[in-house]
Structure formats: C-alpha cells, structure tokens
Motif scaffolding. Structure first.
Motif, short mmCIF file in Angstrom:
data_model
loop_
_atom_site.label_atom_id
_atom_site.label_comp_id
_atom_site.label_asym_id
_atom_site.label_seq_id
_atom_site.Cartn_x
_atom_site.Cartn_y
_atom_site.Cartn_z
N ALA A 1 0.84 -1.19 0.00
CA ALA A 1 0.00 0.00 0.00
C ALA A 1 0.87 1.24 0.00
O ALA A 1 1.69 1.43 0.89
N GLU A 2 0.69 2.08 -1.03
CA GLU A 2 1.41 3.34 -1.12
C GLU A 2 0.42 4.45 -0.76
O GLU A 2 -0.57 4.67 -1.46
N MET A 3 0.68 5.14 0.36
CA MET A 3 -0.29 6.11 0.88
C MET A 3 0.43 7.43 1.17
O MET A 3 0.95 7.63 2.27
N PRO A 4 0.49 8.32 0.20
CA PRO A 4 1.19 9.59 0.38
C PRO A 4 0.66 10.36 1.59
O PRO A 4 -0.54 10.48 1.80
N GLY A 5 1.61 10.87 2.39
CA GLY A 5 1.22 11.66 3.55
C GLY A 5 1.02 10.87 4.82
O GLY A 5 0.94 11.45 5.91
N MET A 6 0.93 9.55 4.72
CA MET A 6 0.67 8.73 5.90
C MET A 6 1.94 8.41 6.68
O MET A 6 1.91 8.22 7.89
N TYR A 7 3.08 8.32 5.98
CA TYR A 7 4.34 7.94 6.61
C TYR A 7 5.43 8.91 6.19
O TYR A 7 5.45 9.35 5.03
N PRO A 8 6.39 9.21 7.08
CA PRO A 8 7.53 10.05 6.68
C PRO A 8 8.36 9.33 5.62
O PRO A 8 8.33 8.09 5.52
N PRO A 9 9.15 10.07 4.84
CA PRO A 9 10.02 9.43 3.83
C PRO A 9 10.94 8.39 4.47
O PRO A 9 11.52 8.61 5.54
N GLY A 10 11.05 7.24 3.82
CA GLY A 10 11.91 6.17 4.30
C GLY A 10 11.28 5.29 5.37
O GLY A 10 11.88 4.30 5.78
N HIS A 11 10.07 5.63 5.82
CA HIS A 11 9.40 4.83 6.84
C HIS A 11 8.32 3.95 6.20
O HIS A 11 7.79 4.27 5.14
N TYR A 12 8.01 2.87 6.87
CA TYR A 12 6.98 1.95 6.40
C TYR A 12 6.45 1.17 7.59
O TYR A 12 6.99 1.25 8.71
#
Length: 341
Positions: free
Chosen positions: A146-157
């Motif tokens: 799942a790619e969810m812009p704005g949900m996670y900081p860059p590099g985080h998952y």
C-alpha cells in the motif's frame, strides 16, 4: 480572482506510482515462487490465495491462524538503512506463535505500507519475508503493498504478517489435561532480543551515547547490525517433537518473557518454576541491564533472556526429547519444572 488550474492530474501526481508497484511485483515474484509448496494453487496476483490441504496429505486438520508485526524494531531498520532482516522477524513472530499450538505453518501473507514506494527498500524487506518463509517451511502466497502519500515520513513503512498453519486434531497443543506437577521445561536458545523490548532497547542505546554504527560492546559487529539480528524460526526443530507426541505444551517467548508466556500453556493450578542459572545469559542482555540499570525482574518480563522456545515434557520423555533436539543442531537445556501454583 485567478482561474482554476485545469492541468490534468494523474494518480502519480497524487504520489502513487502504479508502475513502480508493478515493477515491485515483478521483482518479488521469483522470491515467492522459491517458497512454494505442494498445496499452493495458482500464483501471485489473484484476489485471494488458494491452498489445497488434501494435496498435502492432511487427514483431520484443524487450521490455526496468527498475525503480528515487528514493533519498534522497525525504527532500527529506518535509522540504520538495513532492511533485509525485519522481514524474517515478521514471519517468525507469526509462524512461531502458531507452532505453539502444534501447527505447521503452511502459508504466509504480508502487508507493507509506506508513503512513497522506494523500490530498493520494499524489495529488500520482502526478500527477508521470503527468507523467513523458507526457514519456516511455509509458502509466501501473496500480500498487499500500500502506497499512501502523507501517511508515513520518507523512508518509513509499516509491516504486518498473517500466517495460516494446520495441525492434526489429536496433536493440538497444549495438552492441558496431561500436564502434571513434576513435568520438566526444556528451553532452546533465542538469537537475542528477537522482536520484543525494542522501545526499552532504544532508550538504553540513547543513554549509552553510542550510535548504530558504533562497535557493539557485546558482539563483533556494529551496534545496529547486532540489534537487528533476526528472530529465530523454530518449525524445523519443534515439528518432529510435536508429531511424536512427546511434548505436552509449547511456549513461544515473546513480550512478557518466560514469566508471562510459559503460564499460557499451563492449566489453572499449575505454574512454572525456573532455574535462572541453568542456561547461559547472552551478552546482549548483560549489556542492556548494566547500561540501562534495569532491574532483574524487569529484564525477565521484558526480554526472552536467551530462551526463545520452551517445551513441557514428562520426566520420562525428557532425555529422548533432548537427544532429538540435539540431533537437529539445537543445544537444549532443562530450565525448570512445573509445580502446584
């Protein structure tokens, strides 16, 4: 008043790259294929995964499912840039749990969520998941990216895992009706903290003044690499004993340590009694306790303290069980017994 912007928008403009997702699926397909077993029907890409129990020869199977994550150990992966081990942790936390019910892990699905799909990171994480599935003997049959812009900081998952296993009805664990005072507890080693206690570990590292690239005071590697040592998979060691009928119960030692997890396999009226001097304490736990000034009881209810899996056996079965575990490369230890509560 300015005119409304009429530039055509796409999903990619919103931060979701469908093509990158498709490239990731292409990259991970061979990894999943390498974990395939006889019961798997079809491949990746369907709306659901199919598994044929009859084809695997099960007679009277009961399905056992489990789900888990990796917790704040993920923060170490973000901060060190080492992403190929947390997938092993993910599988282990799920597969070892269903093993405690006597179940063989059959198939696994993962959920990988991020703000922006960084293909090198996602591929590295999923390669670890595939490796964990190989070690557990289960098939990686699918999942969700799942790619969810704005949900996670860059590099985080974030990661979650889901496993389904099976056990023949007469082999379900624990056999609480058979448990008796005087039964012995056999432990086999962990590889370190596994995936529990990492919020405390991060506080201890912060207090120590070290960073993840510093030499580990307890291992011949960096501190980050040492603390990212993945959780052990125990299927291959435990399944022969489960099927032999020699063991009465099995406990996977996760958060809560021995003191909270072993009682989960015992009936009311019985309790575990541990001899803490019976097994060697790994140096990582000595360092954490000393550096963080952590109380002994707090250590034992937060960490596994070097024991990752515990078997309950009758005294007359203990020597055979110990010999069988040694035969598959384990170094088992009688770590205590069962007593009236």
């Amino acid at each position: 008043m300015s005119a409304k912007d009429q530039t055509p928008l796409s999903y990619k403009d919103a931060g979701v790259d469908i093509e990158a997702g498709e490239r990731l699926v292409d990259a991970i397909s061979p990894m999943a294929k390498a974990t395939r077993r006889a019961g798997v029907m079809g491949g990746l890409g369907g709306f659901g995964a199919l598994f044929d129990l009859k084809k695997e020869g099960w007679k009277d199977p009961v399905l056992v499912s489990g789900t888990d994550g990796v917790g704040t150990k993920l923060m170490l992966a973000f901060e060190t840039g080492i992403h190929n081990t947390v997938g092993i942790d993910l599988v282990a936390m799920c597969a070892n749990d269903v093993l405690a019910q006597g179940a063989e892990p059959l198939f696994f699905l993962d959920y990988f969520a991020c703000g922006k799909l960084e293909e090198g990171i996602a591929e590295s994480v999923i390669s670890g998941i595939a490796e964990g599935c190989k070690q557990a003997g289960c098939a990686l049959v699918g999942g969700e990216t799942a790619e969810m812009p704005g949900m996670y900081p860059p590099g985080h998952y974030d990661l979650a895992g889901f496993v389904v296993g099976a056990v023949e009805r007469e082999q379900i664990l624990p056999r609480m009706d058979d448990m008796k005072a005087g039964d012995l507890l056999i432990g086999i080693a962990s590889s370190g903290p596994h995936s529990n206690g990492y919020s405390l570990i991060r506080k201890v590292v912060e207090r120590s003044g070290l960073n993840w690239e510093s030499p580990a005071p307890f291992a011949n590697t960096t501190l980050g690499e040492a603390l990212l040592t993945p959780t052990r998979l125990y299927s291959k060691a435990a399944l022969p004993l489960i099927r032999s009928g020699r063991i009465k119960g099995l406990a996977h030692i996760t958060g809560g340590g021995l003191t909270e997890n072993v009682p989960r396999m015992l009936p009311d009226g019985l309790a575990p009694r541990f001899d803490r001097a019976s097994w060697p304490l790994p140096e990582v736990f000595r360092w954490l306790q000393a550096e963080g000034n952590v109380a002994e009881d707090e250590m034992h209810r937060t960490f596994n303290m070097g024991i990752g899996l515990v078997f309950a056996v009758a005294p007359d079965q203990a020597e055979t069980a110990l010999a069988e575990l040694r035969a598959v490369g384990e170094n088992p230890v009688v770590i205590g017994d069962i007593v009236p509560e």
